[in-house]
Every structure is written in C-alpha cells, then in structure tokens.
Write a protein that holds these residues in place. Structure first.
Motif, short mmCIF file in Angstrom:
data_model
loop_
_atom_site.label_atom_id
_atom_site.label_comp_id
_atom_site.label_asym_id
_atom_site.label_seq_id
_atom_site.Cartn_x
_atom_site.Cartn_y
_atom_site.Cartn_z
N ARG A 82 -85.21 -46.04 -26.07
CA ARG A 82 -85.29 -45.93 -27.52
C ARG A 82 -86.71 -46.21 -28.02
O ARG A 82 -86.96 -47.20 -28.71
N ALA A 83 -87.65 -45.35 -27.64
CA ALA A 83 -89.02 -45.45 -28.13
C ALA A 83 -89.12 -44.72 -29.46
O ALA A 83 -88.62 -43.60 -29.60
N VAL A 84 -89.75 -45.35 -30.43
CA VAL A 84 -89.86 -44.75 -31.76
C VAL A 84 -91.10 -43.86 -31.79
O VAL A 84 -92.23 -44.35 -31.75
N GLY A 85 -90.89 -42.53 -31.85
CA GLY A 85 -91.99 -41.57 -31.86
C GLY A 85 -91.98 -40.72 -33.12
O GLY A 85 -90.91 -40.40 -33.65
N PHE A 86 -93.17 -40.41 -33.60
CA PHE A 86 -93.30 -39.58 -34.81
C PHE A 86 -94.20 -38.40 -34.51
O PHE A 86 -95.14 -38.50 -33.71
N LYS A 87 -93.94 -37.33 -35.23
CA LYS A 87 -94.77 -36.13 -35.07
C LYS A 87 -95.90 -36.15 -36.08
O LYS A 87 -95.82 -36.85 -37.10
N PRO A 88 -96.96 -35.36 -35.82
CA PRO A 88 -98.05 -35.28 -36.80
C PRO A 88 -97.52 -34.83 -38.15
O PRO A 88 -96.60 -34.00 -38.25
N PRO B 165 -95.83 -47.48 -23.44
CA PRO B 165 -94.97 -46.29 -23.44
C PRO B 165 -94.80 -45.71 -22.04
O PRO B 165 -95.69 -45.85 -21.19
N VAL B 166 -93.65 -45.09 -21.82
CA VAL B 166 -93.36 -44.46 -20.53
C VAL B 166 -93.25 -42.96 -20.76
O VAL B 166 -92.58 -42.51 -21.70
N VAL B 167 -93.92 -42.18 -19.91
CA VAL B 167 -93.91 -40.72 -20.05
C VAL B 167 -93.40 -40.09 -18.77
O VAL B 167 -93.38 -40.72 -17.71
N ASP B 168 -92.97 -38.81 -18.89
CA ASP B 168 -92.56 -38.08 -17.69
C ASP B 168 -93.78 -37.38 -17.08
O ASP B 168 -94.92 -37.58 -17.52
N PHE B 169 -93.54 -36.52 -16.09
CA PHE B 169 -94.66 -35.88 -15.40
C PHE B 169 -95.47 -34.98 -16.33
O PHE B 169 -96.63 -34.68 -16.06
N GLU B 170 -94.86 -34.51 -17.40
CA GLU B 170 -95.56 -33.64 -18.34
C GLU B 170 -96.14 -34.40 -19.52
O GLU B 170 -96.59 -33.80 -20.49
N GLY B 171 -96.11 -35.72 -19.44
CA GLY B 171 -96.71 -36.53 -20.48
C GLY B 171 -95.84 -36.71 -21.70
O GLY B 171 -96.30 -37.22 -22.73
N ARG B 172 -94.56 -36.34 -21.63
CA ARG B 172 -93.68 -36.49 -22.78
C ARG B 172 -93.13 -37.91 -22.84
O ARG B 172 -92.75 -38.49 -21.82
N LEU B 173 -93.08 -38.44 -24.05
CA LEU B 173 -92.61 -39.81 -24.25
C LEU B 173 -91.11 -39.89 -23.94
O LEU B 173 -90.30 -39.15 -24.51
#
Length: 434
Positions: free
Chosen positions: A129-135, A216-224
């Motif tokens: 449950r990481a809180v992410g926002f878009k531009p 933060p933790v990301v996958d191989f493509e850098g996605r949160l």
C-alpha cells in the motif's frame, strides 16, 4: 436532459475512457470511488480493466469494492497481473482471498505467487500500500487521498509517471505545509528505491546511509509496487537478533517459548550430540596430560579458570564480529583487520587478568612455577580465543553459511581445547618449577 442527449453523453464518456485512459483516470481520481464505479460498470470488461490499470492502486481497489462480484471478477481477469497484484495489496486479507478465489485457478495461482517473495528479500518486507500520485496532482488532492486512505502509516508519498514508474518521493510533512494548489511533482526529490528481490541486507544499507523513513520498492520495469517502512525493518531486525542468539547456541530460529516439545527436541538434539562430540574432543586433550595432572592435582583445580576466561574472551569477540557482519559495519574482506584488533584487545586484557590470577595463585599455592604457568597460559588462551571469535563467524560467512548458526558451540570447542592444551602443555614443560 433528453434521453438522446444522455445517451450521447454516455457514448462520449465511453469513447473518452477507451481512447484516452490516462487523461480519463487523472480526471476520475478527483471523484468518489462510487462515482468511478458507476462509470466502470458501463464499460466492457476490457476497457474497464484498462481504466483501472491507469488509476492509482488504492483508488482502483476502492472502485473494485463498489462493483458487483461477477463484474469484479471479469475486470480483474483482464487487468495486467502486475497491476492486479498492486491493487489487491490495498484490499484486506479476507476479502482479497475471497476475490482471488473467484478467478480461474491458473490466474489465481499466478497472482498468489507474484504476491509472495523469498524470505529475507525486500518484497517480503514491503507493504504494497504505497501512496503514489501522478503528475498534475495538487497538494490539496494528495492530502485528501491520504486522509481517505486505509492506512495511517504514511511518512512519504511517491510520484509516478503515467505508466506507474517511480519518479520521486516527498515527505508527507512537506505536503502538509505546502500551498494547496502546488503540484506534488514540484516537491519531490529523487527516490532511493530497491527491487522486490533485493536482499534484506541491501535494504538495511539504504536505511543506514540515507537515514530514511521509508524506501519504495519497484519491479524490474521501475514501477512502484510497495514501500518498506523503517518501523517494519526495526521489528524485523529485532526478530533477526533474537533468532541469531538462538542459532548461536544451537536452537532453531523458529522455536518459541511455547513451541511443541517434539519440535524443540528435533531441532536441539542434533546440536547437543555435536556438542557432546566436541566435549569428548576437549576431554581427550586433557587426557594427553593425565600424568601431569596426577602429579600436580592443583592443575585440575585451576583448569576451569583458564577455560572460563578464554571462553568469555572469545564470546566478546564473537558478539562484536557478529554485530559488525549483521549491520554491515565490516566487510568479510576486512577480517584480518578485525583479527588484529581483537587479538590486541585480548592481549592487553590477558596480561591484566593474568597478573591478577598469578598473584592469587601464588598467595594460594606459594608456588612461583604454578603462578607462572597459569599466567602465561591465560595470556595465550585469551589471545587465541579473541582470534577465534573473529575467525569462526567470518569463515562461516565465506563458506556461504549462516554465521550465527551454532558459532557459540564451535567457539567453545576451540577455546576449551586451546585453553586446556596451553595450560597443561606449559605445566608439563615447566614441571620442574611446580
């Protein structure tokens, strides 16, 4: 509004969602989840899934909760599995399990496997449950989302691009004092991120170097895909320390005070048998000097004194080395430097303790030779114990083994043998002075 106009607006909305999911999701995130769900229900499953993929994971989870079970199943089936795992992470355990149960078995199995990570990796520590926002998100909108969120453990918020890739991070307190219309992306700084399969030690290193509240933790493509918070890491470290203490004396890391008796016996007995074998080995060393002991019975009285001091010296060096390895204060290639330090400490302590011991033995026995024997052997055995306290965990680490695993048992064997051999060996050599 006429029926034709309403139908026209509905078609326009469907076309907008289908053709421009990024823009649509950005506008829709300003609405309550129930309103978004109402629109989602009008979309074919494929387009509804596309829309949810572009929503923030926490918003998408709330939207899923607002649509009927059958539609929820169809939509979730169409969502990219990586995004599906991120969305499911915001749903409580029981409803999440029920939702996954609705899916086809192969997909359900895949999602379960993707949400599980090997032990002692970043993925096992992270909270999805990481809180992410878009531009384009303003501070006012971001704070409203945080307040409406299901978790109160938010120290940092993250900004992602339209594909969900991590852009940066900003502390929540910075948002709290910023003007409401400021864009969140203007407050972010570059984020120090880890991948889900990175080892736990690497996560600890990032926290130590950066003095971070979360990573933060990301996958191989850098996605949160999640966040690791400092308090989670602290709890894990405490559990690891407790496990190391148990492992050092041959007790399973998994054993608890109320574990079943058979489990405890199964885990402890092999190490007790090994310890018995090493005890016989130490006894065999004493047996080599049986004749000397028979001639000078005072040696038998003083034997535990030498073994006890060398054992304590080795335990001190072992504890410091174990801490250094666990906290990454030292690298395995630095073991010669640590050996020199511990040997020097043991030499100085050994000289001080041996002088005290020799004086006491002389007062007790009136034998200069016996005082000389125990003083000399104590210095030698304590220096050897200090060196062994470094070499045992270092060697286990170099062999790819857990340095905590029964280090204490191995160290005790070494210190006993060296202590007995040095004390009785020197006594044999100086038998004429006793």
């Amino acid at each position: 509004m006429s029926a034709d106009a309403a139908a026209g607006f509905a078609r326009l909305a469907r076309t907008f969602v289908r053709e421009f999911p990024d823009e649509a999701s950005r506008d829709l995130e300003k609405l309550p989840a129930a309103e978004i769900a109402r629109l989602v229900r009008t979309q074919p499953a494929r387009h509804a899934a596309q829309l949810l993929e572009h929503l923030s994971a926490d918003v998408a989870a709330e939207v899923l909760d607002e649509i009927p079970s059958e539609a929820r199943r169809d939509v979730l089936t169409k969502i990219d599995p990586v995004r599906a795992v991120a969305i499911l992470g915001w749903i409580d355990d029981e409803p999440r399990a029920e939702l996954v149960q609705l899916l086809d078995p192969p997909l359900a199995r895949e999602l379960r496997m993707m949400s599980e990570y090997p032990p002692e990796t970043a993925g096992r520590l992270m909270d999805p449950r990481a809180v992410g926002f878009k531009p384009g998100t303003t501070v006012q909108q971001a704070l409203a989302r945080v307040r409406a969120g299901r978790t109160q453990r938010v120290a940092d918020v993250f900004v992602t691009d339209e594909e969900g890739s991590l852009v940066g991070t900003a502390p929540l307190q910075l948002l709290a004092v910023a003007a409401p219309d400021v864009l969140v992306e203007t407050l972010v700084r570059p984020a120090i991120a880890v991948q889900a399969i990175d080892p736990q030690e690497e996560v600890v290193e990032h926290f130590n170097k950066g003095r971070l509240s979360s990573v933060p933790v990301v996958d191989f493509e850098g996605r949160l895909i999640g966040v690791i918070r400092y308090d989670t890491l602290a709890i894990t470290a405490q559990e690891d320390v407790a496990g190391d203490i148990q492992a050092m004396v041959g007790v399973s890391r998994q054993e608890r005070a109320l574990s079943p008796v058979f489990f405890a016996v199964k885990k402890r007995l092999p190490w007790l048998e090994i310890n018995l074998a090493t005890a016989f080995l130490a006894a065999a060393v004493v047996g080599l000097f049986e004749g000397t002991i028979a001639r000078f019975t005072a040696l038998a009285v003083l034997l535990p004194v030498v073994a006890g001091q060398s054992g304590n010296t080795g335990a001190q060096a072992l504890a410091v080395t174990m801490r250094g390895l666990a906290m990454h204060e030292i690298r395995i290639g630095q073991w010669p430097r640590v050996v020199r330090k511990e040997a020097s400490v043991a030499l100085i302590n050994g000289i001080a303790v041996s002088l005290t011991t020799a004086a006491g033995v002389f007062v007790w026995s009136r034998s200069v030779g016996l005082a000389l024997v125990i003083g000399t052997s104590m210095v030698l055995s304590m220096v050897a114990a200090g060196i062994a306290g470094v070499l045992v965990p270092s060697t286990l680490t170099m062999m790819g083994q857990d340095p905590a695993q029964s280090s204490s048992i191995i160290l005790t064997t070494v210190t006993d043998i060296v202590g007995f051999a040095s004390f009785l060996g020197i006594a044999t050599l100086l038998a004429g002075t006793l």
